[in-house]
Design an enzyme around this catalytic site. Structure first.
Site, PDB file in Angstrom:
ATOM      1  N   HIS A  52       0.707  -1.229   0.041  1.00 43.75           N
ATOM      2  CA  HIS A  52      -0.069  -0.042  -0.139  1.00 43.75           C
ATOM      3  C   HIS A  52       1.071   1.309  -0.026  1.00 43.75           C
ATOM      4  O   HIS A  52       2.056   1.306   0.402  1.00 43.75           O
ATOM      5  CB  HIS A  52      -0.932  -0.106   1.156  1.00 43.75           C
ATOM      6  CG  HIS A  52      -0.263  -0.035   2.748  1.00 43.75           C
ATOM      7  ND1 HIS A  52       0.290   1.125   3.209  1.00 43.75           N
ATOM      8  CD2 HIS A  52       0.216  -1.009   3.346  1.00 43.75           C
ATOM      9  CE1 HIS A  52       0.868   0.866   4.072  1.00 43.75           C
ATOM     10  NE2 HIS A  52       0.860  -0.261   4.324  1.00 43.75           N
ATOM     11  N   ARG A  58      -6.249   1.078   4.119  1.00 48.38           N
ATOM     12  CA  ARG A  58      -4.756   1.372   3.195  1.00 48.38           C
ATOM     13  C   ARG A  58      -4.607   0.425   2.232  1.00 48.38           C
ATOM     14  O   ARG A  58      -4.359   0.907   1.098  1.00 48.38           O
ATOM     15  CB  ARG A  58      -3.507   1.598   4.466  1.00 48.38           C
ATOM     16  CG  ARG A  58      -3.440   0.418   4.997  1.00 48.38           C
ATOM     17  CD  ARG A  58      -2.229   0.880   5.863  1.00 48.38           C
ATOM     18  NE  ARG A  58      -1.595  -0.178   6.686  1.00 48.38           N
ATOM     19  CZ  ARG A  58      -2.166  -0.844   7.719  1.00 48.38           C
ATOM     20  NH1 ARG A  58      -3.310  -0.330   8.138  1.00 48.38           N
ATOM     21  NH2 ARG A  58      -1.559  -1.800   8.398  1.00 48.38           N
ATOM     22  N   GLU A 100      -1.506  -6.800   7.506  1.00 48.69           N
ATOM     23  CA  GLU A 100      -0.230  -6.559   8.108  1.00 48.69           C
ATOM     24  C   GLU A 100      -0.050  -7.442   9.340  1.00 48.69           C
ATOM     25  O   GLU A 100      -0.700  -7.992   9.917  1.00 48.69           O
ATOM     26  CB  GLU A 100      -0.014  -4.972   8.552  1.00 48.69           C
ATOM     27  CG  GLU A 100       1.079  -4.423   9.136  1.00 48.69           C
ATOM     28  CD  GLU A 100       2.593  -4.953   8.374  1.00 48.69           C
ATOM     29  OE1 GLU A 100       2.601  -6.293   7.895  1.00 48.69           O
ATOM     30  OE2 GLU A 100       3.241  -3.948   7.720  1.00 48.69           O
ATOM     31  N   HIS A 133       0.463  -5.590   2.601  1.00 45.03           N
ATOM     32  CA  HIS A 133       1.425  -4.727   3.459  1.00 45.03           C
ATOM     33  C   HIS A 133       2.687  -5.210   3.587  1.00 45.03           C
ATOM     34  O   HIS A 133       2.909  -6.274   3.041  1.00 45.03           O
ATOM     35  CB  HIS A 133       0.681  -5.073   4.685  1.00 45.03           C
ATOM     36  CG  HIS A 133      -0.718  -4.595   4.937  1.00 45.03           C
ATOM     37  ND1 HIS A 133      -1.172  -3.267   5.183  1.00 45.03           N
ATOM     38  CD2 HIS A 133      -1.883  -5.484   4.559  1.00 45.03           C
ATOM     39  CE1 HIS A 133      -2.633  -3.409   5.329  1.00 45.03           C
ATOM     40  NE2 HIS A 133      -2.817  -4.724   4.624  1.00 45.03           N
TER      41      HIS A 133
END
Length: 206
Positions: free
Chosen positions: A10, A61, A88, A158
């Site tokens: 991202h 995100r 993440e 991520h």
């Protein structure tokens, strides 16, 4: 050769900018982050990539980054699958803390171990090894079969969930992968053989 796997971290998030541990918290992108995501889409368009399907996490995100990329590709309606397996790494008790404040609280050496060791998790969180333990089964069961059928698959995720994939794709050790930086908004292209090994790879920059 089989299909193509496109990995994109991202764009810069508000907490990246503030030097905070993010993990499963859900801050938005900065203006720079939005532009990084759009630029990733432009780079892919210029190279002629056209994904058949997209995967992303349940965190905004990564989803917004994926949306920007697909818009730049003229594929806003492309099927996109969201799953927390691609989230993440969970930083547990560190989430939301400034990295400098965390060093003051626990000591620089301890925080460095939590951040950069492969298998030592922070309190209440995940190590990179733990992250890989959820990312890899999802990749093997849901993403890889599509690539092996010859599809082009976009994964917008991520830094650490992508590290878990890059570790095996690039045949890196635990010590090597924790030192590898995954830049925001920079597509990594992997072309796979029919046996799931990597035929070629490249990083798109510009």
């Amino acid at each position: 050769m089989s299909g193509t796997l496109i990995l994109v971290r991202h764009g810069q998030s508000e907490w990246n900018l503030k030097n905070l541990f993010t993990g499963w918290r859900d801050p938005g992108l900065t203006e720079k982050g939005h532009e990084e995501a759009r630029n990733a889409g432009r780079l892919l368009r210029e190279k002629g990539f056209k994904p058949d399907i997209a995967f992303t996490s349940v965190l905004s995100r990564a989803q917004v980054t994926c949306d920007h990329i697909l818009k730049e590709l003229g594929q806003e309606d492309l099927e996109t699958i969201r799953n927390e397996a691609l989230n993440e790494r969970d930083y547990g008790d560190l989430a939301g803390l400034n990295k400098d404040d965390a060093r003051e609280k626990w000591g620089e050496e301890q925080v460095h171990i939590w951040r950069r060791s492969y298998d030592t998790p922070p309190p209440g969180g995940e190590s990179l090894k733990d992250t890989g333990a959820r990312v890899w089964p999802y990749y093997i069961n849901e993403i890889l079969p599509r690539v092996l059928r010859g599809q082009t698959v976009l994964v917008a995720a991520h830094g650490n969930s992508l590290r878990s994939l890059v570790m095996v794709l690039d045949n890196l050790s635990g010590e090597e992968i924790v030192k590898k930086e995954i830049a925001t908004g920079v597509p990594a292209i992997y072309r796979l053989n029919a046996d799931a090994t990597v035929a070629s790879s490249e990083i798109l920059k510009g």
